[in-house]
Design a protein around this motif. Structure first.
Motif, PDB file in Angstrom:
ATOM      1  N   ALA A 123      -1.271   1.968  13.328  1.00  0.00           N
ATOM      2  CA  ALA A 123      -2.302   1.448  12.715  1.00  0.00           C
ATOM      3  C   ALA A 123      -2.077   0.346  12.055  1.00  0.00           C
ATOM      4  CB  ALA A 123      -3.204   2.332  11.944  1.00  0.00           C
TER       5      ALA A 123
ATOM      6  N   TRP B  53       0.566   5.689   0.141  1.00  0.00           N
ATOM      7  CA  TRP B  53      -0.508   6.762   0.536  1.00  0.00           C
ATOM      8  C   TRP B  53      -0.223   7.781  -0.803  1.00  0.00           C
ATOM      9  CZ3 TRP B  53       1.732  11.783   1.694  1.00  0.00           C
ATOM     10  CH2 TRP B  53       0.733  12.595   1.681  1.00  0.00           C
TER      11      TRP B  53
ATOM     12  N   TYR C 198      -0.569  -5.073   7.199  1.00  0.00           N
ATOM     13  CA  TYR C 198       0.218  -3.702   6.840  1.00  0.00           C
ATOM     14  C   TYR C 198       0.362  -2.962   8.019  1.00  0.00           C
ATOM     15  CZ  TYR C 198       0.331  -4.779   2.120  1.00  0.00           C
ATOM     16  OH  TYR C 198       0.642  -5.306   0.401  1.00  0.00           O
TER      17      TYR C 198
ATOM     18  N   LEU D 179       0.752  -1.290   0.061  1.00  0.00           N
ATOM     19  CA  LEU D 179      -0.078   0.005   0.038  1.00  0.00           C
ATOM     20  C   LEU D 179       0.845   1.286   0.020  1.00  0.00           C
ATOM     21  CD1 LEU D 179      -2.607  -0.917   2.700  1.00  0.00           C
ATOM     22  CD2 LEU D 179      -2.944  -1.196   0.022  1.00  0.00           C
TER      23      LEU D 179
ATOM     24  N   PHE E  85      -5.706   0.803  15.734  1.00  0.00           N
ATOM     25  CA  PHE E  85      -5.223   2.190  15.648  1.00  0.00           C
ATOM     26  C   PHE E  85      -4.638   2.426  17.042  1.00  0.00           C
ATOM     27  CE2 PHE E  85      -8.494   4.604  18.038  1.00  0.00           C
ATOM     28  CZ  PHE E  85      -9.600   3.610  18.261  1.00  0.00           C
ATOM     29  N   ASP E  86      -3.858   3.626  16.971  1.00  0.00           N
ATOM     30  CA  ASP E  86      -3.175   4.199  18.095  1.00  0.00           C
ATOM     31  C   ASP E  86      -2.333   2.977  18.831  1.00  0.00           C
ATOM     32  OD1 ASP E  86      -5.457   6.875  19.034  1.00  0.00           O
ATOM     33  OD2 ASP E  86      -4.041   6.621  17.461  1.00  0.00           O
TER      34      ASP E  86
ATOM     35  N   PHE F  96       3.328   3.368   4.737  1.00  0.00           N
ATOM     36  CA  PHE F  96       2.950   1.888   5.157  1.00  0.00           C
ATOM     37  C   PHE F  96       4.130   1.176   5.266  1.00  0.00           C
ATOM     38  CE2 PHE F  96      -1.592   1.958   4.900  1.00  0.00           C
ATOM     39  CZ  PHE F  96      -1.980   3.120   4.030  1.00  0.00           C
TER      40      PHE F  96
ATOM     41  N   GLY G 156       0.378   7.272  10.878  1.00  0.00           N
ATOM     42  CA  GLY G 156      -0.162   8.779  10.784  1.00  0.00           C
ATOM     43  C   GLY G 156       0.279   9.849  11.315  1.00  0.00           C
ATOM     44  N   SER G 157       1.599   9.713  11.957  1.00  0.00           N
ATOM     45  CA  SER G 157       2.263  10.710  12.672  1.00  0.00           C
ATOM     46  C   SER G 157       2.795  11.882  11.843  1.00  0.00           C
ATOM     47  CB  SER G 157       3.394  10.072  13.656  1.00  0.00           C
ATOM     48  OG  SER G 157       4.205  11.015  14.161  1.00  0.00           O
TER      49      SER G 157
ATOM     50  N   HIS H 107       0.894   1.137   9.460  1.00  0.00           N
ATOM     51  CA  HIS H 107       0.691   2.377   8.904  1.00  0.00           C
ATOM     52  C   HIS H 107       1.004   3.303   9.926  1.00  0.00           C
ATOM     53  CE1 HIS H 107      -2.183   5.911   8.251  1.00  0.00           C
ATOM     54  NE2 HIS H 107      -1.349   6.382   7.321  1.00  0.00           N
TER      55      HIS H 107
ATOM     56  N   ASN I 148      -2.749  12.745  12.636  1.00  0.00           N
ATOM     57  CA  ASN I 148      -2.703  11.353  13.231  1.00  0.00           C
ATOM     58  C   ASN I 148      -3.716  10.352  12.383  1.00  0.00           C
ATOM     59  OD1 ASN I 148      -1.062  12.185  15.225  1.00  0.00           O
ATOM     60  ND2 ASN I 148      -2.426  13.071  16.311  1.00  0.00           N
ATOM     61  N   ALA I 149      -3.634  10.325  11.203  1.00  0.00           N
ATOM     62  CA  ALA I 149      -4.463   9.651  10.077  1.00  0.00           C
ATOM     63  C   ALA I 149      -4.614   8.451  10.293  1.00  0.00           C
ATOM     64  CB  ALA I 149      -4.001   9.903   8.812  1.00  0.00           C
TER      65      ALA I 149
ATOM     66  N   GLY J   2       6.028  -2.594   4.468  1.00  0.00           N
ATOM     67  CA  GLY J   2       6.006  -3.535   3.190  1.00  0.00           C
ATOM     68  C   GLY J   2       4.986  -4.569   3.216  1.00  0.00           C
TER      69      GLY J   2
ATOM     70  N   TRP K 155       4.224  13.371   7.743  1.00  0.00           N
ATOM     71  CA  TRP K 155       3.965  13.348   6.544  1.00  0.00           C
ATOM     72  C   TRP K 155       5.344  13.190   5.849  1.00  0.00           C
ATOM     73  CZ3 TRP K 155      -1.029  13.217   5.185  1.00  0.00           C
ATOM     74  CH2 TRP K 155      -2.047  13.665   5.938  1.00  0.00           C
ATOM     75  N   PRO K 156       5.455  12.526   4.696  1.00  0.00           N
ATOM     76  CA  PRO K 156       4.302  11.614   4.113  1.00  0.00           C
ATOM     77  C   PRO K 156       3.947  10.411   4.930  1.00  0.00           C
ATOM     78  CG  PRO K 156       6.251  10.991   3.028  1.00  0.00           C
ATOM     79  CD  PRO K 156       6.733  12.225   4.039  1.00  0.00           C
ATOM     80  N   LEU K 157       2.595  10.315   4.982  1.00  0.00           N
ATOM     81  CA  LEU K 157       2.231   9.043   5.357  1.00  0.00           C
ATOM     82  C   LEU K 157       2.880   7.818   4.994  1.00  0.00           C
ATOM     83  CD1 LEU K 157      -1.602   9.739   5.798  1.00  0.00           C
ATOM     84  CD2 LEU K 157       0.166  10.477   7.592  1.00  0.00           C
TER      85      LEU K 157
ATOM     86  N   HIS L 220       1.135   6.573  17.229  1.00  0.00           N
ATOM     87  CA  HIS L 220       0.422   6.645  16.090  1.00  0.00           C
ATOM     88  C   HIS L 220       0.679   5.925  14.945  1.00  0.00           C
ATOM     89  CE1 HIS L 220      -0.834  10.476  17.758  1.00  0.00           C
ATOM     90  NE2 HIS L 220       0.661  10.904  17.685  1.00  0.00           N
TER      91      HIS L 220
END
Lengths: 122, 107
Positions: B34, A47, B87, A45, B49-50, B98, B91-92, B89, A106-107, B100, B94-96, B32
């Motif tokens: 997931a 983003w 996977y 995946l 999550f979290d 994942f 979210g903390s 991921h 925090n997506a 592998g 940018w860029p987000l 952060h």
């Protein structure tokens, strides 16, 4: 449970443009941030881009910045991805995904569509 | 950029066994993180999550732990429908990004 339905994928030549759409079933579409994530054949995946609930700010992956534009129409409950100057490496299954709140920080993505396939080839 | 490393790429188990999946970040991302499950022909599914909170409707056999740079997804007793790719991921920042992915396959 929200249902997300992507459309607009297809076969396109390098350098061409496509516009993807993601239609949401829920009334509260305007309360959530949304994101596009892609999966190239045989890969993981990745983003692509995110947009807050009100349409700004937006964020882009370095690989698509300047070529792709994410937008939304909260009245029509639809998310878009305008893809220009397409390259072979943009070939992928494109998913739209809903964030868990209105913001980009925090997506986390709690609902996903089934995806639409984009193939960039001559 | 935050790089998430999931290793190994493939793990083999029998149904009923306990599975432990690893995700390592190259910088501190707090909690952060997931985890998502992806099966062929299906949409990705949010599991955790979290770092340690189960998403709505996720069975209790799935649990997450960790903080900072090292994270773990544990499936306490594998059911047939759990054989999939997982996977992590972040979210903390940018860029987000994942990881592998780790494929959990039937032994």
């Amino acid at each position: 449970e929200v249902h997300l339905l992507e459309s607009g994928g297809g076969l396109i030549q390098p350098g061409g443009s496509l516009r993807l759409s993601c239609a949401a079933s829920e009334v509260t579409f305007s309360n959530y941030a949304f994101t596009w994530v892609r999966q190239a054949p045989g890969k993981g995946l990745e983003w692509v881009a995110s947009i807050s609930a009100i349409g700004a700010p937006t964020k882009y992956a370095p690989s698509v910045r300047g070529r792709f534009t994410i937008s939304r129409d909260n009245f029509r409950k639809t998310l878009f991805l305008q893809m220009n100057s397409l390259r072979a490496e943009d070939t992928a299954l494109y998913y739209c995904a809903r964030g868990i709140n209105a913001y980009l920080e925090n997506a986390v993505f709690d609902s996903w569509g089934r995806g639409t396939v984009v193939t960039v080839s001559s | 950029e935050i790089v998430l490393t999931q290793s190994p790429a493939t793990l083999s188990f029998s149904p009923g066994e306990r599975a432990t999946l690893s995700c390592r970040a190259n910088h501190n991302i707090g909690s952060h993180l997931a985890w998502y499950q992806l099966k062929p022909g299906h949409s990705p599914r949010l599991l955790i999550f979290d770092a340690s909170n189960r998403a709505t409707g996720i069975p209790a056999r799935f649990s997450g732990s960790g903080s900072g740079t090292d994270f773990t997804l544990t499936i306490s007793s594998l059911e047939p429908q759990d054989f999939a790719v997982y996977y992590c991921h972040q979210g903390s920042t940018w860029p987000l990004t994942f990881g592998g992915g780790t494929k959990v396959e039937i032994k």
